[in-house]
Write a protein that holds these residues in place. Structure first.
Motif, short mmCIF file in Angstrom:
data_model
loop_
_atom_site.label_atom_id
_atom_site.label_comp_id
_atom_site.label_asym_id
_atom_site.label_seq_id
_atom_site.Cartn_x
_atom_site.Cartn_y
_atom_site.Cartn_z
N GLN A 1 0.83 -1.21 0.00
CA GLN A 1 0.00 0.00 0.00
C GLN A 1 0.87 1.26 0.00
OE1 GLN A 1 -2.98 -0.33 3.19
NE2 GLN A 1 -2.97 -2.54 2.86
N LEU B 1 -8.36 -3.66 -3.93
CA LEU B 1 -7.49 -3.07 -2.91
C LEU B 1 -6.50 -2.10 -3.54
CD1 LEU B 1 -6.84 -6.32 -0.86
CD2 LEU B 1 -8.14 -4.32 -0.08
N GLN C 1 -8.19 1.21 -4.27
CA GLN C 1 -8.41 2.02 -3.08
C GLN C 1 -7.19 2.88 -2.72
OE1 GLN C 1 -9.61 -0.69 0.05
NE2 GLN C 1 -11.35 -1.45 -1.14
N ARG D 1 -3.94 -8.80 10.85
CA ARG D 1 -4.58 -7.51 10.56
C ARG D 1 -3.59 -6.35 10.69
NH1 ARG D 1 -8.92 -4.24 14.30
NH2 ARG D 1 -9.32 -2.56 12.83
N ARG E 1 -6.04 -4.20 7.50
CA ARG E 1 -7.47 -4.53 7.37
C ARG E 1 -7.65 -5.96 7.90
NH1 ARG E 1 -4.99 -5.55 2.67
NH2 ARG E 1 -5.28 -7.63 1.80
N TYR E 2 -8.89 -6.37 8.07
CA TYR E 2 -9.16 -7.76 8.44
C TYR E 2 -8.88 -8.67 7.26
CZ TYR E 2 -11.58 -5.78 12.46
OH TYR E 2 -11.88 -5.09 13.60
N SER F 1 -9.64 -11.38 4.72
CA SER F 1 -10.94 -11.80 4.22
C SER F 1 -10.80 -12.75 3.06
CB SER F 1 -11.78 -10.58 3.81
OG SER F 1 -11.21 -9.91 2.71
N GLN G 1 -14.87 -11.82 6.51
CA GLN G 1 -13.76 -11.15 7.18
C GLN G 1 -13.54 -11.82 8.53
OE1 GLN G 1 -14.97 -7.05 7.44
NE2 GLN G 1 -14.64 -6.66 5.26
#
Length: 310
Positions: free
Chosen positions: A32, A80, A83, A181, A186-187, A189, A273
């Motif tokens: 990210q 993702l 985002q 996480r 994030r969780y 999933s 999730q």
């Protein structure tokens, strides 16, 4: 975000392409950071924030027996990435021919001639070309020769541990979804279709959605507090991952009991999730003991989920 699958389908040129390079399985915090840096530079230069990636995972081609389960499906990975502010993704077909490219050929044919790269952003451990012969210093030399800048994102650590896809995978395999996480931001999933199962849950009063476990990394066996996304609506639930030892099954299954949910969803994709693991898998003497434990598990799950802000 525009997605082009296959290099021959890519249509350029684009304004001042700023390109991230890598596989990016899991899209963890390190990935990210790369994407956000790409987007930041592109905005400064009125350019195009791009990602160049590939499918399938290289080990699927180079050493299939060592290929790990994926942390993200292609669709989830794209969502993702988008985002993080990316405008365009080019996903190459990873073949043996692609793997055999010399580093200089990759730099010239892909980065320059195909993408028209003006700036490249990579992680500190990036390597490219045949046998990963292309080092960061070599990429920088190629940049000097062909006229693109190279930005290197340094490693990030959490509690002294380097953020990496392999570490995230290890945590998930161990059922440590809360720790995972921290590295994902994030969780964890799973996006998967609902398939037919043994219908054991329905027979004992707790109907479950059975998910396909064949394509992505499944957390370690046990019972989890989960959040389920269906048709953009959120539901709470309890998931069991295991072999159902009470009923002597021999196939790993992922079953989710969704609270206050009564819809027919066979064949429908769900996002599950994983919020917390509440216990390991157990074998019970009979169905009555199992039902009593499930009732306790549901109360535990509801208590955990009530403390989380989503």
């Amino acid at each position: 975000m525009k997605i082009t699958r296959g290099t021959k389908h890519f249509k350029g040129p684009l304004p001042h392409p700023v390109v991230a390079l890598g596989n990016f399985d899991g899209v963890h915090l390190g990935h990210q950071l790369i994407f956000r840096r790409v987007a930041e530079i592109a905005r400064e230069k009125q350019g195009t924030a791009m990602v160049f990636t590939f499918e399938p995972h290289p080990l699927k081609i180079l050493a299939p027996e060592k290929a790990p389960p994926l942390l993200t499906t292609f669709r989830q990975k794209m969502e993702l990435i988008e985002q993080c502010g990316i405008d365009e993704v080019v996903c190459a077909d990873f073949t043996q021919q692609f793997a055999d490219q010399r580093p200089r050929d990759f730099a010239k044919d892909i980065l320059v001639d195909l993408l028209g790269s003006k700036e490249i952003v990579v992680g500190y451990d990036y390597a490219f070309g045949r046998g990963r012969e292309g080092t960061l210093s070599y990429l920088q030399k190629m940049g000097e020769e062909f006229g693109f800048a190279v930005h290197v994102i340094e490693e990030i650590r959490i509690n002294g541990q380097r953020v990496s896809s392999s570490h995230v995978r290890e945590l998930i395999e161990d059922g440590q979804v809360e720790e995972a996480r921290q590295f994902l931001g994030r969780y964890y999933s799973i996006h998967s279709p609902v398939v037919h199962g043994y219908k054991t849950g329905q027979r004992i009063g707790f109907p479950t959605a059975n998910l396909d476990t064949s394509k992505v990394q499944i957390p370690g066996t046990g019972v989890y507090a989960v959040r389920v996304i269906h048709n953009q609506k959120e539901y709470q639930g309890a998931a069991n991952i295991g072999f159902n030892p009470t009923f002597h099954r021999d196939r790993l299954s992922l079953e989710v009991h969704i609270f206050d949910f009564h819809q027919e969803i066979y064949g429908i994709d769900l996002e599950v999730q994983f919020i917390a693991r509440i216990r390991g898998e157990k074998e019970f003497a009979n169905a009555d003991e199992l039902v009593a434990q499930i009732e306790k598990d549901i109360e535990t799950v509801k208590s955990i989920l009530a403390r989380h802000t989503f």
